[in-house]
Write a protein that holds these residues in place. Structure first.
Motif, PDB file in Angstrom:
ATOM      1  N   VAL A  20       0.837  -1.197   0.000  1.00  0.00           N
ATOM      2  CA  VAL A  20       0.000   0.000   0.000  1.00  0.00           C
ATOM      3  C   VAL A  20       0.873   1.248   0.000  1.00  0.00           C
ATOM      4  O   VAL A  20       1.911   1.292   0.651  1.00  0.00           O
ATOM      5  CB  VAL A  20      -0.924   0.012   1.243  1.00  0.00           C
ATOM      6  CG1 VAL A  20      -1.768   1.272   1.288  1.00  0.00           C
ATOM      7  CG2 VAL A  20      -1.815  -1.220   1.275  1.00  0.00           C
ATOM      8  N   THR A  21       0.425   2.267  -0.719  1.00  0.00           N
ATOM      9  CA  THR A  21       1.036   3.589  -0.662  1.00  0.00           C
ATOM     10  C   THR A  21       0.114   4.492   0.140  1.00  0.00           C
ATOM     11  O   THR A  21      -1.050   4.680  -0.225  1.00  0.00           O
ATOM     12  CB  THR A  21       1.253   4.175  -2.064  1.00  0.00           C
ATOM     13  OG1 THR A  21       2.140   3.326  -2.794  1.00  0.00           O
ATOM     14  CG2 THR A  21       1.849   5.573  -1.985  1.00  0.00           C
ATOM     15  N   PHE A  22       0.634   5.016   1.226  1.00  0.00           N
ATOM     16  CA  PHE A  22      -0.095   5.956   2.069  1.00  0.00           C
ATOM     17  C   PHE A  22       0.342   7.366   1.685  1.00  0.00           C
ATOM     18  O   PHE A  22       1.530   7.624   1.543  1.00  0.00           O
ATOM     19  CB  PHE A  22       0.214   5.711   3.547  1.00  0.00           C
ATOM     20  CG  PHE A  22      -0.146   4.336   4.020  1.00  0.00           C
ATOM     21  CD1 PHE A  22      -1.413   4.066   4.496  1.00  0.00           C
ATOM     22  CD2 PHE A  22       0.791   3.312   3.978  1.00  0.00           C
ATOM     23  CE1 PHE A  22      -1.753   2.787   4.925  1.00  0.00           C
ATOM     24  CE2 PHE A  22       0.467   2.035   4.408  1.00  0.00           C
ATOM     25  CZ  PHE A  22      -0.812   1.764   4.878  1.00  0.00           C
ATOM     26  N   VAL A  23      -0.596   8.262   1.534  1.00  0.00           N
ATOM     27  CA  VAL A  23      -0.284   9.659   1.276  1.00  0.00           C
ATOM     28  C   VAL A  23      -0.500  10.405   2.585  1.00  0.00           C
ATOM     29  O   VAL A  23      -1.611  10.450   3.108  1.00  0.00           O
ATOM     30  CB  VAL A  23      -1.167  10.245   0.152  1.00  0.00           C
ATOM     31  CG1 VAL A  23      -0.814  11.710  -0.088  1.00  0.00           C
ATOM     32  CG2 VAL A  23      -1.027   9.434  -1.121  1.00  0.00           C
ATOM     33  N   LEU A  24       0.580  10.959   3.104  1.00  0.00           N
ATOM     34  CA  LEU A  24       0.528  11.678   4.372  1.00  0.00           C
ATOM     35  C   LEU A  24       0.590  13.177   4.067  1.00  0.00           C
ATOM     36  O   LEU A  24       1.619  13.683   3.605  1.00  0.00           O
ATOM     37  CB  LEU A  24       1.690  11.265   5.270  1.00  0.00           C
ATOM     38  CG  LEU A  24       1.845   9.757   5.508  1.00  0.00           C
ATOM     39  CD1 LEU A  24       3.097   9.460   6.302  1.00  0.00           C
ATOM     40  CD2 LEU A  24       0.629   9.199   6.212  1.00  0.00           C
ATOM     41  N   HIS A  25      -0.496  13.858   4.306  1.00  0.00           N
ATOM     42  CA  HIS A  25      -0.593  15.284   4.004  1.00  0.00           C
ATOM     43  C   HIS A  25       0.015  16.117   5.124  1.00  0.00           C
ATOM     44  O   HIS A  25      -0.003  15.721   6.288  1.00  0.00           O
ATOM     45  CB  HIS A  25      -2.052  15.679   3.777  1.00  0.00           C
ATOM     46  CG  HIS A  25      -2.659  14.984   2.600  1.00  0.00           C
ATOM     47  ND1 HIS A  25      -2.537  15.459   1.321  1.00  0.00           N
ATOM     48  CD2 HIS A  25      -3.364  13.832   2.502  1.00  0.00           C
ATOM     49  CE1 HIS A  25      -3.154  14.645   0.488  1.00  0.00           C
ATOM     50  NE2 HIS A  25      -3.661  13.646   1.181  1.00  0.00           N
ATOM     51  N   GLU A  26       0.545  17.271   4.750  1.00  0.00           N
ATOM     52  CA  GLU A  26       1.168  18.207   5.693  1.00  0.00           C
ATOM     53  C   GLU A  26       2.351  17.585   6.424  1.00  0.00           C
ATOM     54  O   GLU A  26       2.578  17.849   7.602  1.00  0.00           O
ATOM     55  CB  GLU A  26       0.135  18.746   6.695  1.00  0.00           C
ATOM     56  CG  GLU A  26      -1.055  19.431   6.066  1.00  0.00           C
ATOM     57  CD  GLU A  26      -0.679  20.605   5.182  1.00  0.00           C
ATOM     58  OE1 GLU A  26       0.252  21.348   5.534  1.00  0.00           O
ATOM     59  OE2 GLU A  26      -1.319  20.769   4.128  1.00  0.00           O
ATOM     60  N   GLU A  27       3.111  16.732   5.745  1.00  0.00           N
ATOM     61  CA  GLU A  27       4.298  16.096   6.325  1.00  0.00           C
ATOM     62  C   GLU A  27       5.478  16.235   5.375  1.00  0.00           C
ATOM     63  O   GLU A  27       5.302  16.545   4.206  1.00  0.00           O
ATOM     64  CB  GLU A  27       4.036  14.620   6.632  1.00  0.00           C
ATOM     65  CG  GLU A  27       2.955  14.381   7.659  1.00  0.00           C
ATOM     66  CD  GLU A  27       3.248  14.961   9.027  1.00  0.00           C
ATOM     67  OE1 GLU A  27       4.420  15.309   9.306  1.00  0.00           O
ATOM     68  OE2 GLU A  27       2.315  15.089   9.825  1.00  0.00           O
ATOM     69  N   ASP A  28       6.680  15.988   5.891  1.00  0.00           N
ATOM     70  CA  ASP A  28       7.895  16.118   5.088  1.00  0.00           C
ATOM     71  C   ASP A  28       8.919  15.083   5.540  1.00  0.00           C
ATOM     72  O   ASP A  28       8.568  14.092   6.175  1.00  0.00           O
ATOM     73  CB  ASP A  28       8.446  17.542   5.157  1.00  0.00           C
ATOM     74  CG  ASP A  28       8.764  17.994   6.574  1.00  0.00           C
ATOM     75  OD1 ASP A  28       8.861  17.135   7.477  1.00  0.00           O
ATOM     76  OD2 ASP A  28       8.934  19.204   6.782  1.00  0.00           O
ATOM     77  N   HIS A  29      10.198  15.343   5.245  1.00  0.00           N
ATOM     78  CA  HIS A  29      11.261  14.394   5.582  1.00  0.00           C
ATOM     79  C   HIS A  29      11.371  14.117   7.084  1.00  0.00           C
ATOM     80  O   HIS A  29      11.827  13.046   7.478  1.00  0.00           O
ATOM     81  CB  HIS A  29      12.623  14.909   5.084  1.00  0.00           C
ATOM     82  CG  HIS A  29      12.761  14.903   3.600  1.00  0.00           C
ATOM     83  ND1 HIS A  29      12.874  13.740   2.871  1.00  0.00           N
ATOM     84  CD2 HIS A  29      12.820  15.913   2.702  1.00  0.00           C
ATOM     85  CE1 HIS A  29      12.991  14.042   1.587  1.00  0.00           C
ATOM     86  NE2 HIS A  29      12.964  15.353   1.461  1.00  0.00           N
ATOM     87  N   THR A  30      10.976  15.066   7.904  1.00  0.00           N
ATOM     88  CA  THR A  30      11.091  14.884   9.355  1.00  0.00           C
ATOM     89  C   THR A  30      10.343  13.631   9.794  1.00  0.00           C
ATOM     90  O   THR A  30      10.890  12.779  10.492  1.00  0.00           O
ATOM     91  CB  THR A  30      10.555  16.121  10.097  1.00  0.00           C
ATOM     92  OG1 THR A  30      11.249  17.273   9.636  1.00  0.00           O
ATOM     93  CG2 THR A  30      10.728  15.971  11.600  1.00  0.00           C
ATOM     94  N   LEU A  31       9.106  13.501   9.381  1.00  0.00           N
ATOM     95  CA  LEU A  31       8.337  12.302   9.721  1.00  0.00           C
ATOM     96  C   LEU A  31       8.702  11.148   8.796  1.00  0.00           C
ATOM     97  O   LEU A  31       8.859  10.017   9.264  1.00  0.00           O
ATOM     98  CB  LEU A  31       6.833  12.566   9.635  1.00  0.00           C
ATOM     99  CG  LEU A  31       5.962  11.337   9.923  1.00  0.00           C
ATOM    100  CD1 LEU A  31       6.108  10.909  11.380  1.00  0.00           C
ATOM    101  CD2 LEU A  31       4.521  11.599   9.592  1.00  0.00           C
ATOM    102  N   GLY A  32       8.868  11.418   7.519  1.00  0.00           N
ATOM    103  CA  GLY A  32       9.095  10.351   6.542  1.00  0.00           C
ATOM    104  C   GLY A  32      10.285   9.474   6.864  1.00  0.00           C
ATOM    105  O   GLY A  32      10.176   8.245   6.894  1.00  0.00           O
ATOM    106  N   ASN A  33      11.428  10.067   7.139  1.00  0.00           N
ATOM    107  CA  ASN A  33      12.634   9.284   7.367  1.00  0.00           C
ATOM    108  C   ASN A  33      12.590   8.555   8.701  1.00  0.00           C
ATOM    109  O   ASN A  33      12.964   7.382   8.793  1.00  0.00           O
ATOM    110  CB  ASN A  33      13.877  10.177   7.279  1.00  0.00           C
ATOM    111  CG  ASN A  33      15.130   9.371   7.099  1.00  0.00           C
ATOM    112  OD1 ASN A  33      15.136   8.354   6.418  1.00  0.00           O
ATOM    113  ND2 ASN A  33      16.199   9.820   7.716  1.00  0.00           N
ATOM    114  N   SER A  34      12.126   9.215   9.755  1.00  0.00           N
ATOM    115  CA  SER A  34      12.081   8.548  11.055  1.00  0.00           C
ATOM    116  C   SER A  34      11.020   7.452  11.082  1.00  0.00           C
ATOM    117  O   SER A  34      11.237   6.378  11.655  1.00  0.00           O
ATOM    118  CB  SER A  34      11.872   9.556  12.187  1.00  0.00           C
ATOM    119  OG  SER A  34      10.864  10.466  11.887  1.00  0.00           O
ATOM    120  N   LEU A  35       9.886   7.664  10.428  1.00  0.00           N
ATOM    121  CA  LEU A  35       8.858   6.622  10.360  1.00  0.00           C
ATOM    122  C   LEU A  35       9.332   5.448   9.510  1.00  0.00           C
ATOM    123  O   LEU A  35       9.096   4.289   9.863  1.00  0.00           O
ATOM    124  CB  LEU A  35       7.554   7.199   9.810  1.00  0.00           C
ATOM    125  CG  LEU A  35       6.382   6.242   9.730  1.00  0.00           C
ATOM    126  CD1 LEU A  35       6.044   5.646  11.094  1.00  0.00           C
ATOM    127  CD2 LEU A  35       5.168   6.944   9.142  1.00  0.00           C
TER     128      LEU A  35
END
Length: 110
Positions: A20-35
């Motif tokens: 699955v591809t989740f689209v996370l709105h109002e987010e950037d590398h800060t959440l993306g890389n750590s998640l």
């Protein structure tokens, strides 16, 4: 399968629950890389990655592929919970250190 939760700003798209591809709105590398790091620790996950759609947009495409019939939303939820726990630990440790520092400073001033 398409899942949209407008309260959290998350969309999911995929025909297979394990990919699955989740689209996370109002987010950037800060959440993306750590998640991504937290999700990849799961043995159920074959692949996890994210991309920023465009620098002017504040959303990320977050892809998870699992094995053994595990729905991709499970490692996503687990990763978010674990990341939240880590952030809370860092905050508590920081606040404790600030309190200790301030009390030491007060002792020096006396």
């Amino acid at each position: 399968m398409v899942f949209i939760d407008s309260r959290k700003g998350v969309q999911a798209d995929g025909t297979d629950e394990g990919c699955v591809t989740f689209v996370l709105h109002e987010e950037d590398h800060t959440l993306g890389n750590s998640l991504r790091y937290m999700v990849m620790k799961s043995l159920d996950v074959d692949f996890c990655g994210y991309s920023i759609t465009h620098p002017s947009e504040s959303k990320i495409n977050f892809r998870i592929q699992t094995r053994g019939g595990v729905p991709a939303v499970e490692p996503l939820r687990r990763g978010l919970n674990e990341l939240s726990d880590v952030c809370q630990h860092v905050l508590n440790t920081f606040q404790r250190s600030v309190s200790e520092f301030r009390s030491q400073q007060e002792d020096v001033m006396d």
